[in-house]
Structures are given as structure tokens and as C-alpha cells.
Write a protein that holds these residues in place. Structure first.
Motif, PDB file in Angstrom:
ATOM      1  N   THR A  45       0.843  -1.189   0.000  1.00 28.76           N
ATOM      2  CA  THR A  45       0.000   0.000   0.000  1.00 28.76           C
ATOM      3  C   THR A  45       0.877   1.237   0.000  1.00 28.76           C
ATOM      4  OG1 THR A  45      -1.682  -1.188   1.263  1.00 28.76           O
ATOM      5  CG2 THR A  45      -1.849   1.191   1.184  1.00 28.76           C
ATOM      6  N   TYR A  48      -3.423   5.922   1.145  1.00 29.92           N
ATOM      7  CA  TYR A  48      -4.874   5.933   1.196  1.00 29.92           C
ATOM      8  C   TYR A  48      -5.305   7.368   1.480  1.00 29.92           C
ATOM      9  CZ  TYR A  48      -4.414   5.770   6.298  1.00 29.92           C
ATOM     10  OH  TYR A  48      -4.075   6.032   7.585  1.00 29.92           O
ATOM     11  N   ASN A  90     -12.995   3.298  -2.785  1.00 26.76           N
ATOM     12  CA  ASN A  90     -13.980   2.921  -1.785  1.00 26.76           C
ATOM     13  C   ASN A  90     -15.299   3.570  -2.158  1.00 26.76           C
ATOM     14  OD1 ASN A  90     -15.607   2.782   0.465  1.00 26.76           O
ATOM     15  ND2 ASN A  90     -14.275   3.974   1.779  1.00 26.76           N
ATOM     16  N   LYS A  95     -16.589  -2.178   0.286  1.00 26.46           N
ATOM     17  CA  LYS A  95     -16.511  -2.449  -1.140  1.00 26.46           C
ATOM     18  C   LYS A  95     -15.378  -1.650  -1.761  1.00 26.46           C
ATOM     19  CE  LYS A  95     -20.494  -4.715  -1.100  1.00 26.46           C
ATOM     20  NZ  LYS A  95     -20.610  -6.148  -1.361  1.00 26.46           N
ATOM     21  N   PHE A  98     -11.023  -2.115  -7.753  1.00 30.03           N
ATOM     22  CA  PHE A  98      -9.683  -1.876  -8.274  1.00 30.03           C
ATOM     23  C   PHE A  98      -9.725  -1.441  -9.729  1.00 30.03           C
ATOM     24  CE2 PHE A  98      -6.275  -3.405  -5.405  1.00 30.03           C
ATOM     25  CZ  PHE A  98      -7.058  -3.757  -4.326  1.00 30.03           C
TER      26      PHE A  98
ATOM     27  N   TYR B  35      -8.885 -11.427  -1.266  1.00 27.14           N
ATOM     28  CA  TYR B  35      -9.054 -10.928  -2.617  1.00 27.14           C
ATOM     29  C   TYR B  35      -8.661 -12.016  -3.609  1.00 27.14           C
ATOM     30  CZ  TYR B  35      -8.884  -6.143  -0.704  1.00 27.14           C
ATOM     31  OH  TYR B  35      -9.113  -4.984  -0.013  1.00 27.14           O
ATOM     32  N   LEU B  43      -7.472  -6.501  -8.283  1.00 24.60           N
ATOM     33  CA  LEU B  43      -7.993  -7.392  -7.254  1.00 24.60           C
ATOM     34  C   LEU B  43      -9.504  -7.226  -7.097  1.00 24.60           C
ATOM     35  CD1 LEU B  43      -4.914  -7.052  -6.584  1.00 24.60           C
ATOM     36  CD2 LEU B  43      -5.558  -7.433  -4.208  1.00 24.60           C
ATOM     37  N   LEU B  45     -12.600  -8.134  -4.244  1.00 23.24           N
ATOM     38  CA  LEU B  45     -12.830  -8.523  -2.861  1.00 23.24           C
ATOM     39  C   LEU B  45     -13.804  -9.685  -2.787  1.00 23.24           C
ATOM     40  CD1 LEU B  45     -12.266  -7.718   0.135  1.00 23.24           C
ATOM     41  CD2 LEU B  45     -14.319  -6.312  -0.015  1.00 23.24           C
ATOM     42  N   TYR B  48     -14.535 -10.156   3.684  1.00 21.87           N
ATOM     43  CA  TYR B  48     -13.727  -9.514   4.693  1.00 21.87           C
ATOM     44  C   TYR B  48     -14.376  -9.704   6.052  1.00 21.87           C
ATOM     45  CZ  TYR B  48     -16.732  -5.316   4.731  1.00 21.87           C
ATOM     46  OH  TYR B  48     -17.782  -4.437   4.845  1.00 21.87           O
ATOM     47  N   LYS B  57     -19.650 -10.085   3.010  1.00 25.82           N
ATOM     48  CA  LYS B  57     -19.430 -10.464   1.615  1.00 25.82           C
ATOM     49  C   LYS B  57     -18.873  -9.310   0.802  1.00 25.82           C
ATOM     50  CE  LYS B  57     -22.996 -14.014   1.297  1.00 25.82           C
ATOM     51  NZ  LYS B  57     -24.209 -14.469   0.584  1.00 25.82           N
ATOM     52  N   GLY B  58     -17.947  -9.664  -0.093  1.00 27.56           N
ATOM     53  CA  GLY B  58     -17.475  -8.704  -1.080  1.00 27.56           C
ATOM     54  C   GLY B  58     -18.239  -8.894  -2.372  1.00 27.56           C
ATOM     55  N   ASP B  97     -11.153  -0.488   9.830  1.00 27.53           N
ATOM     56  CA  ASP B  97     -11.871  -0.660   8.580  1.00 27.53           C
ATOM     57  C   ASP B  97     -11.017  -0.156   7.426  1.00 27.53           C
ATOM     58  OD1 ASP B  97     -14.893   0.626   7.099  1.00 27.53           O
ATOM     59  OD2 ASP B  97     -13.966  -1.335   6.933  1.00 27.53           O
ATOM     60  N   TRP B  98     -11.026  -0.904   6.348  1.00 26.97           N
ATOM     61  CA  TRP B  98     -10.077  -0.668   5.269  1.00 26.97           C
ATOM     62  C   TRP B  98     -10.183   0.721   4.682  1.00 26.97           C
ATOM     63  CZ3 TRP B  98     -12.046   0.700   0.668  1.00 26.97           C
ATOM     64  CH2 TRP B  98     -13.402   0.415   0.452  1.00 26.97           C
ATOM     65  N   GLY B  99     -11.331   1.336   4.737  1.00 23.34           N
ATOM     66  CA  GLY B  99     -11.443   2.662   4.157  1.00 23.34           C
ATOM     67  C   GLY B  99     -10.656   3.702   4.916  1.00 23.34           C
ATOM     68  N   LYS B 100     -10.228   3.343   6.125  1.00 21.91           N
ATOM     69  CA  LYS B 100      -9.582   4.341   6.971  1.00 21.91           C
ATOM     70  C   LYS B 100      -8.146   3.983   7.332  1.00 21.91           C
ATOM     71  CE  LYS B 100     -14.026   5.214   9.270  1.00 21.91           C
ATOM     72  NZ  LYS B 100     -14.789   4.080   8.736  1.00 21.91           N
ATOM     73  N   ASP B 101      -7.674   2.855   6.847  1.00 25.25           N
ATOM     74  CA  ASP B 101      -6.357   2.453   7.314  1.00 25.25           C
ATOM     75  C   ASP B 101      -5.619   1.651   6.247  1.00 25.25           C
ATOM     76  OD1 ASP B 101      -5.422   1.477  10.697  1.00 25.25           O
ATOM     77  OD2 ASP B 101      -4.265   2.305   9.046  1.00 25.25           O
ATOM     78  N   THR B 102      -4.311   1.627   6.382  1.00 26.80           N
ATOM     79  CA  THR B 102      -3.474   0.929   5.414  1.00 26.80           C
ATOM     80  C   THR B 102      -3.705  -0.572   5.488  1.00 26.80           C
ATOM     81  OG1 THR B 102      -1.790   2.628   5.639  1.00 26.80           O
ATOM     82  CG2 THR B 102      -1.084   0.521   4.719  1.00 26.80           C
ATOM     83  N   GLN B 103      -3.789  -1.207   4.330  1.00 29.16           N
ATOM     84  CA  GLN B 103      -3.866  -2.658   4.276  1.00 29.16           C
ATOM     85  C   GLN B 103      -2.488  -3.240   4.020  1.00 29.16           C
ATOM     86  OE1 GLN B 103      -7.039  -4.578   2.020  1.00 29.16           O
ATOM     87  NE2 GLN B 103      -7.975  -2.580   1.776  1.00 29.16           N
ATOM     88  N   PHE B 105      -0.534  -6.803   2.830  1.00 30.55           N
ATOM     89  CA  PHE B 105      -0.876  -7.986   2.066  1.00 30.55           C
ATOM     90  C   PHE B 105       0.076  -9.150   2.320  1.00 30.55           C
ATOM     91  CE2 PHE B 105      -4.288  -6.852  -0.856  1.00 30.55           C
ATOM     92  CZ  PHE B 105      -4.335  -5.482  -0.688  1.00 30.55           C
TER      93      PHE B 105
END
Lengths: 108, 114
Positions: A45, A48, A90, A95, A98, B35, B43, B45, B48, B57-58, B97-103, B105
Motif C-alpha cells: 500500500t 490511502y 472505496n 466495497k 480496483f 481478494y 484485485l 474482494l 472480509y 461479503k465482497g 476498517d479498510w477505508g480508513k487504514d493501510t492494508q 498484504f
């Protein structure tokens, strides 16, 4: 059209050069992440963003949710920058969509 | 620092077979993800999980099951492998939550179905 359109599909730069990648979104997105995938398939990453601009070393990313785009700018390109770069948007909780990726090749 | 491990690295299955992929993280992250990446593509999803025993579900959940047995582990099951299927499955984790933080892998599991 595709929810996330990423351009260009491929890009070739000489060491020391700079260029930008772009993702356009078909709808308003809540945030965007940028990833680099190396030749071994490892994903890292890079950024973000919920909005605005972030900078990290030779990389800078901008996200404009209102105008529905995000960019990733690379300056002073190095050989280790080679790989495939993905943006991911996002659009709803949980969801992540990509883009198709930009394959970046850095030439010595 | 921490690490995400995925097992196995390579998985060869038969059509119709049930196949399980495992993921472990020692970041103490709350959220984990699965993913799928097809050759030359981005990728998608599959599932999660935001905490132990949670499952969300993705976009690509059909044909898969997942299980968050404990905070550090997240497994994915291909319920019925499709002939000639070939993809890489990537596990990731993030603190929130992924929208707010680095993922972060894992290295991926490469699947080939004969």
C-alpha cells in the motif's frame, strides 16, 4: 463504463524521469488507495486518501472526490519503482473496486 | 512490525474439489480480507471480516466460504473448484476498517485447477 478507469495501461520511463498515473471514477467515491505490485506479486500500500494530497518521498497522490479522479505522481524514477500500480476506490462500506493497473517499466 | 503468512503458496486442485486457503497475521489487526487476482487484472474482494467470527461479503463471494476462527486467522474455502481456473488469492489485514487504514498484504496463494 467501468467504475474505475486507470490510465495508462503501461508506461515506460528512464531513470530520473517523472510521470503521472490517473484513475477516473464513474461515481463519487469515499476514498482511494494506491498500491504497487512487484514482480513477485507482492502488494504494497502506497497511499490511502479520503481527500486532498499526500506525499511520501518521490511519490505524491491526489484525490478529488468531487471531480472523480485520483492521481499518482512519481518523480526521479528509480529501477525499483518498476511494477504494476493499482488504484482502488472505496464506493461503499467494505466495497473496494480496483482499477486494471498500470504496468510501469523503468529503464536504466 | 508484523507479517502475514498464507498457506499453501501453491495449490493444485481437481474440478469440483473443495479447497481451503489459510491466512495468519501477527499485526494484531482487527480487519482481514480475501481478494482474488486474475492474470493481468486488478484485485476483487471476496470476503472480509472486521473482528473474530464476523463475516462480510465482497463483490465476488459466490462460490466461496470464509471463516474468521480467531483474530489472527482468516480462512477461505473454494466450495467447488472450476476446471482450468487459475488465479492468485491474496489475504490482507488492517488495523481498522479498510477505508480508513493501510492494508498489508500476504504473498498470495496461487491456485491451478486441472
Amino acid at each position: 463504463g467501468m467504475p474505475v478507469e486507470q490510465n495508462p495501461p503501461a508506461l515506460s520511463l528512464y531513470e530520473g524521469a517523472e510521470s503521472g498515473l490517473r484513475c477516473n471514477f464513474s461515481t463519487t467515491m469515499k476514498g482511494v488507495q494506491w498500491f504497487q505490485q512487484n514482480h513477485r506479486g507482492r502488494l504494497i500500500t502506497l497511499f490511502y486518501l479520503a481527500q486532498g494530497t499526500k506525499e511520501n518521498g518521490r511519490l505524491k497522490s491526489t484525490f478529488n472526490s468531487k471531480e472523480r479522479y485520483s492521481t499518482l505522481h512519481i518523480k526521479d524514477a528509480q529501477l525499483e519503482d518498476s511494477g504494476t500500480y493499482f488504484c482502488a476506490a472505496n464506493y461503499n462500506q467494505g466495497k473496494l473496486i480496483f482499477g486494471q493497473g498500470t504496468k510501469l517499466s523503468i529503464k536504466p | 512490525g508484523g507479517i502475514i503468512t498464507q498457506t499453501p503458496k501453491f495449490l493444485i486442485g481437481q474440478e469440483g474439489q473443495k479447497l481451503t486457503l489459510k491466512c495468519q497475521q501477527n499485526f494484531n489487526h482487527d480487519t482481514m480480507y480475501w481478494y482474488r487476482q486474475d492474470s493481468g487484472k486488478g484485485l476483487r474482494l471476496i470476503y472480509y471480516s472486521i473482528t473474530e467470527n464476523d463475516l462480510q461479503k465482497g463483490d465476488l463471494s459466490e462460490g466461496y466460504d470464509a471463516s474468521r476462527e480467531k483474530k489472527s486467522s482468516f480462512s477461505l474455502t473454494v466450495t467447488s473448484a472450476q476446471k482450468n481456473e487459475m488465479a492468485v488469492f491474496l489475504c490482507a489485514s488492517s488495523k481498522r476498517d479498510w477505508g480508513k487504514d493501510t492494508q498489508y498484504f500476504g504473498p498470495g496463494t496461487r491456485l491451478l485447477v486441472l
